[in-house]
Each structure stands twice: as structure tokens, then as C-alpha cells.
Enzyme design. Sequence first.
Site, PDB file in Angstrom:
ATOM      1  N   GLY A 137       0.806  -1.225   0.000  1.00 26.02           N
ATOM      2  CA  GLY A 137       0.000   0.000   0.000  1.00 26.02           C
ATOM      3  C   GLY A 137       0.837   1.272   0.000  1.00 26.02           C
ATOM      4  O   GLY A 137       2.016   1.270   0.355  1.00 26.02           O
ATOM      5  N   ARG A 191      -2.807   8.201   3.836  1.00 23.85           N
ATOM      6  CA  ARG A 191      -3.111   9.018   5.014  1.00 23.85           C
ATOM      7  C   ARG A 191      -1.871   9.640   5.648  1.00 23.85           C
ATOM      8  O   ARG A 191      -1.962  10.538   6.469  1.00 23.85           O
ATOM      9  CB  ARG A 191      -3.850   8.154   6.056  1.00 23.85           C
ATOM     10  CG  ARG A 191      -5.283   7.874   5.683  1.00 23.85           C
ATOM     11  CD  ARG A 191      -5.872   6.738   6.508  1.00 23.85           C
ATOM     12  NE  ARG A 191      -5.549   5.432   5.958  1.00 23.85           N
ATOM     13  CZ  ARG A 191      -6.000   4.276   6.434  1.00 23.85           C
ATOM     14  NH1 ARG A 191      -6.788   4.270   7.486  1.00 23.85           N
ATOM     15  NH2 ARG A 191      -5.668   3.129   5.873  1.00 23.85           N
ATOM     16  N   LYS A 247       4.711   3.831   3.105  1.00 22.73           N
ATOM     17  CA  LYS A 247       4.325   3.706   4.518  1.00 22.73           C
ATOM     18  C   LYS A 247       5.182   2.705   5.278  1.00 22.73           C
ATOM     19  O   LYS A 247       5.662   2.992   6.381  1.00 22.73           O
ATOM     20  CB  LYS A 247       2.852   3.307   4.618  1.00 22.73           C
ATOM     21  CG  LYS A 247       2.436   2.928   6.020  1.00 22.73           C
ATOM     22  CD  LYS A 247       0.953   3.004   6.274  1.00 22.73           C
ATOM     23  CE  LYS A 247       0.152   1.985   5.530  1.00 22.73           C
ATOM     24  NZ  LYS A 247      -1.270   2.010   5.927  1.00 22.73           N
ATOM     25  N   GLN A 301       2.675  -6.718  -6.348  1.00 24.25           N
ATOM     26  CA  GLN A 301       1.275  -6.335  -6.597  1.00 24.25           C
ATOM     27  C   GLN A 301       1.340  -4.992  -7.350  1.00 24.25           C
ATOM     28  O   GLN A 301       1.398  -3.930  -6.726  1.00 24.25           O
ATOM     29  CB  GLN A 301       0.515  -6.171  -5.270  1.00 24.25           C
ATOM     30  CG  GLN A 301      -0.955  -5.882  -5.450  1.00 24.25           C
ATOM     31  CD  GLN A 301      -1.634  -5.403  -4.175  1.00 24.25           C
ATOM     32  OE1 GLN A 301      -0.988  -5.078  -3.184  1.00 24.25           O
ATOM     33  NE2 GLN A 301      -2.946  -5.330  -4.202  1.00 24.25           N
ATOM     34  N   GLY A 311      -6.376  -3.234  -3.166  1.00 23.40           N
ATOM     35  CA  GLY A 311      -6.943  -3.692  -1.904  1.00 23.40           C
ATOM     36  C   GLY A 311      -6.253  -4.921  -1.344  1.00 23.40           C
ATOM     37  O   GLY A 311      -5.472  -5.585  -2.015  1.00 23.40           O
ATOM     38  N   THR A 312      -6.565  -5.197  -0.061  1.00 20.16           N
ATOM     39  CA  THR A 312      -5.896  -6.307   0.626  1.00 20.16           C
ATOM     40  C   THR A 312      -6.277  -7.658   0.011  1.00 20.16           C
ATOM     41  O   THR A 312      -5.445  -8.577  -0.033  1.00 20.16           O
ATOM     42  CB  THR A 312      -6.252  -6.290   2.131  1.00 20.16           C
ATOM     43  OG1 THR A 312      -7.668  -6.108   2.278  1.00 20.16           O
ATOM     44  CG2 THR A 312      -5.545  -5.152   2.845  1.00 20.16           C
ATOM     45  N   ASP A 362       1.830  -2.698   8.204  1.00 18.15           N
ATOM     46  CA  ASP A 362       1.666  -1.479   9.001  1.00 18.15           C
ATOM     47  C   ASP A 362       1.102  -1.779  10.389  1.00 18.15           C
ATOM     48  O   ASP A 362       0.544  -0.900  11.034  1.00 18.15           O
ATOM     49  CB  ASP A 362       0.798  -0.450   8.249  1.00 18.15           C
ATOM     50  CG  ASP A 362      -0.636  -0.907   8.077  1.00 18.15           C
ATOM     51  OD1 ASP A 362      -0.904  -2.108   8.243  1.00 18.15           O
ATOM     52  OD2 ASP A 362      -1.487  -0.054   7.784  1.00 18.15           O
ATOM     53  N   LYS A 416      37.245  14.216  13.622  1.00 23.07           N
ATOM     54  CA  LYS A 416      36.794  13.432  12.460  1.00 23.07           C
ATOM     55  C   LYS A 416      37.961  12.577  12.000  1.00 23.07           C
ATOM     56  O   LYS A 416      39.055  13.095  11.832  1.00 23.07           O
ATOM     57  CB  LYS A 416      36.350  14.358  11.329  1.00 23.07           C
ATOM     58  CG  LYS A 416      35.760  13.628  10.163  1.00 23.07           C
ATOM     59  CD  LYS A 416      36.196  14.165   8.817  1.00 23.07           C
ATOM     60  CE  LYS A 416      37.626  13.853   8.478  1.00 23.07           C
ATOM     61  NZ  LYS A 416      38.042  14.171   7.124  1.00 23.07           N
ATOM     62  N   ASN A 451      43.524  20.148   7.655  1.00 23.27           N
ATOM     63  CA  ASN A 451      43.644  18.865   6.961  1.00 23.27           C
ATOM     64  C   ASN A 451      43.277  18.937   5.493  1.00 23.27           C
ATOM     65  O   ASN A 451      43.517  17.996   4.755  1.00 23.27           O
ATOM     66  CB  ASN A 451      42.777  17.804   7.653  1.00 23.27           C
ATOM     67  CG  ASN A 451      41.301  18.190   7.645  1.00 23.27           C
ATOM     68  OD1 ASN A 451      40.962  19.373   7.722  1.00 23.27           O
ATOM     69  ND2 ASN A 451      40.432  17.208   7.553  1.00 23.27           N
TER      70      ASN A 451
END
Length: 473
Positions: free
Chosen positions: A14, A18, A25, A77, A82-83, A111, A362, A397
Amino acid sequence: MDTNSFAIAIMAAGKGTRLKSKRPKVLHEIGGRALLLHVIAAAKTVVPADHIYCIIGHESERVRAAVASTGVQFVLQPEQRGTGHAMQMLKADFELSGAPLPKDLLVLSGDVPLIRPETIAAVRDVHLSEKAAMTILTAVPSDPTGYGRVLRLTPERAEVTAIIEQKSLTPDQLNTPEINSGIYCFETKELFRKLDALDTNNAHGEFYLTDIAAMLVAEGKRVVAIKAESVDEVLGANTIAEMMHLDAAIRLATAKRLMAAGVTIFRPETCVIDAEVSIGPDTVIEPYVQLLGKTTIGSESRVRSYSVIQNSAIGNNVTVRNGCILDTAEVADNALLGPYAHLRPESRIGEGAHVGNFVETKKATLGKGSKANHLNYLGDTVIGANVNIGAGAITCNYDGVHKHLTTIGDGAFVGSDSTLVAPVTIGAGSYVAAGSCITEDVPDGALALGRARQTTKPGWVAARKAAAEKKEC
Ligand code: UD1
Ligand code: CA
């Protein structure tokens, strides 16, 4: 159990509309780790990675690359319809490959990241003992809004009659408190047999996997529900706010695990501690500390407030004073850092060494017992043991094209405000006078002065003032 009789599918194709985010996601992070990686990790404790089928679609290559190292299988997919459609793609994949169907298939949502291995195993076990065609993991959260609701035959019975999505709830179904977690176990052949009968006559115009429940019931098949022990582990992450709720839960759980192992964490709710962080006993973490990535900290150390430490290895009895930033650094036992030290990648701070206020390192090694306490920049530098770097001394450096090495031998003393122009070597036991600009190597034991001679004119100020007053008259 024969491992070929059981497989896990993870729906992760998906977009996550939202979230209003460009990132897919399932690659959003909670507890410092992508949602999907949480789910895969839980799944891998139940079945081997090659029995896990991850259904990917939106930004599939990005998702695949992010989790490929887990060894799971992928099913594409291409369109997210849709699921139910996601599972149709899995079915098509089995048909194409001719791989034997697992007898039972557990379905997880990419999710729903806090699902625990014990719960996955419990869903499988109830499914097998109930001899069900479909077993649904449910929960009763304080606010069920947005979730599909599970309708039971009667409130006390395990049998389910249907799952109804939020937008399709009738007014009297709106009060149904039990939600569908999006986690199920199916008898694979029963699921695959029904998938083609799904339609898109619903509020989202999608193929709902949830419709399978009522379809199986209509055929007299057994569909049951099992409630999760904790509500948190089945909460979905559909919005940033939901994710941050889960993030807080996961980090608090990490803090509690560390505290149980003897670590003191003051105000743990203010700290951001990633799941893979390890800390030895009797170490103290003050409020508002971030410990990220694969950071390890030994015993009896102290990290003071506002420090951010990432992928770093810190020894025993180390004090990290306030406001330090460490990234991929190594700090040996008994060292003292900060306040406000910045250790960038490949900084190696030796045993008992000090790195003080506003010092940046560093690719720098600071030997045992050496000190750089005030306002230094040490880059591409190898410093021996018991060296003193005075306030404001820096390595130069970078010549605008290349980085060059500065080497400082054991016991050297670099005076304040010196500039060491690399490549350059400061010999063991040598002295660099304060304010020097060092462009040539300094032999062991030598004194190097690289500054203009001072001229002092006694009485100059009074003479000048007198001259100025005379002019004004
Ligand atoms: C789904 C359930 C809902 C349940 C909730 C629990 C359906 C129709 N509804 O709703 O009953 O309460 O989960 O969290 O299943 N996905 C795909 N391909 C797609 C669509 C989705 O792989 O075409 C994946 C998503 O990436 C996600 C999961 O399936 O990981 C669930 O999809 P999502 O759209 O979040 O479903 P919900 O609306 O939350
Ligand atoms: Ca969801």
C-alpha cells in the site's frame, strides 16, 4: 510441525495515503526501524525467511532494497487494488511457480508493527486447534474508529459471522468494540478458493480481504476470532500521529528492558533509545538523551542530558557530558567527553582521554590519556598517548582538493591556537609553541616556534595620547 505446511504473507504494497508522505508507509520508522522490518523480524521467529512472502507494490524497488537482506521472498502487486487483491497476487505467484501450497497461511499487515512472535504463534495454534478455515486476531481498543469490526455469532463465542469495514458499518454496528487487527490465519486452499469471488462493491472500490470471512461462513466453514493480549501490539500505523504513539510505546519498552538489566534511565519518556542499543549495568542515562542505531555503552558510564549518540561504541566508566554529538565513534574506558564535543565518524578516543568543550574530531585517533579540552578541530589525525592539545589548536587537513594526515607522537605538547598544516608530523615529546603555524615536520623532542616575534614599545600609549592632545590645541 512440517515447516512446509505453514507460511506467512506480509501485505506491504500500500501507498499509505493518510501519511501524506513521499516515503512508502512500510518504510516509515518507529523505534529506529522501518515498520516492515519490525513485522519481518517477528515473522522470522516463527518461520524461516524463505517461507515469508512479502507483497510489495507502491515503490516496490525501494521497499525491496530496504528489506532484501532479511532473505524474505517478494511478490509484486503492481496495482494496489486492496488487501484481497494483494492475496490474489500471492495466489497467482504460487500458481505460476508451481510451488506447493502451505497447508495454512498466516497473514500479517506491514503497518501493524508491534505484533509479538508469541501472538503470531498463538494465532497459528488456535487456528489449528479450532480446525478453522479462518482465524482472526482482534482487540478492543479504547477508540475503534477507522478499523474494521468483527461481528461474533454471540459475544461469548469464538465464531465470527463477518468483518465489516468502518465505512460500511450500519448505525447499530457502529458501537461494535472489537476490531480486526489485519492479522489472520487461513487454511490456504480455502482462502485461495474464495479469492476470485471477491468484488469491489464497497466504499473504497477495493477488493477487501476481510470479505472472505462472511463468504466462508456462508459456506458453513468455521471462522473464529482470538483477542490479542495487549491492544498496543495490534494497533495500525496509518498516520504520523499513530506512528509516534507506537514509537513512544516501543521506546518505553526498550528503556524498560535496559532498566531491568541494571541501567538507570531518568525520565525514560524523554529519551529516544533505539531497539538495538545495548548498555551495561550501573550506567546512568540522564533525561533528553538520544541513543541511536547500534550504539553500545559499557558499565558505570554516564550520559548527561542533551547528548545524541549514534552507531557508536562507548566503554566502561566513560562520562559523556551535556550536549555531545557522537556519530560512528569509539570511546575507550574512563574517557571524558564534552560538554558539547562533536565526534564525527571514525573518531577513536583512547582510554582515559579527554575531549572537551566545543572540540570537533573526524577520522581522528586520540591516544591513551591524551587531552584536547577546548575549542579544537582534529581531522585526519593520529595522536599518540599523553598528548596535550592546547586551547584552539587545530589541524588544517584540507587543501581545497585533498585531505591530509597530521601525526602527533606520544607525549607531545601542542600550544594553544596552533595551526598544524597537514601533511605534517609532530614528533614524540616535542613542543609546539602557542600561536604557531606549523608547516614543517617537528622532530622528536624539539621545540617548534612558528609565529612572528613580538615587538613591545614601552610608554607608547601615553606618548600617542600626548601627541593627539597637542594637535587638538
Ligand atoms: C485493514 C482492514 C481492516 C483492519 C485494519 C487493521 C481491509 C479491507 N481492512 O484496513 O479491517 O481493521 O487493516 O489495521 O483489509 N496493502 C497491500 N495492497 C493493497 C492495499 C493494502 O499490500 O492493495 C497492505 C498495506 O500496505 C497495509 C495493509 O495491506 O500494510 C493494510 O492496508 P490498509 O490500507 O492500511 O488497510 P486498513 O484501511 O488499515
Ligand atoms: Ca492499516
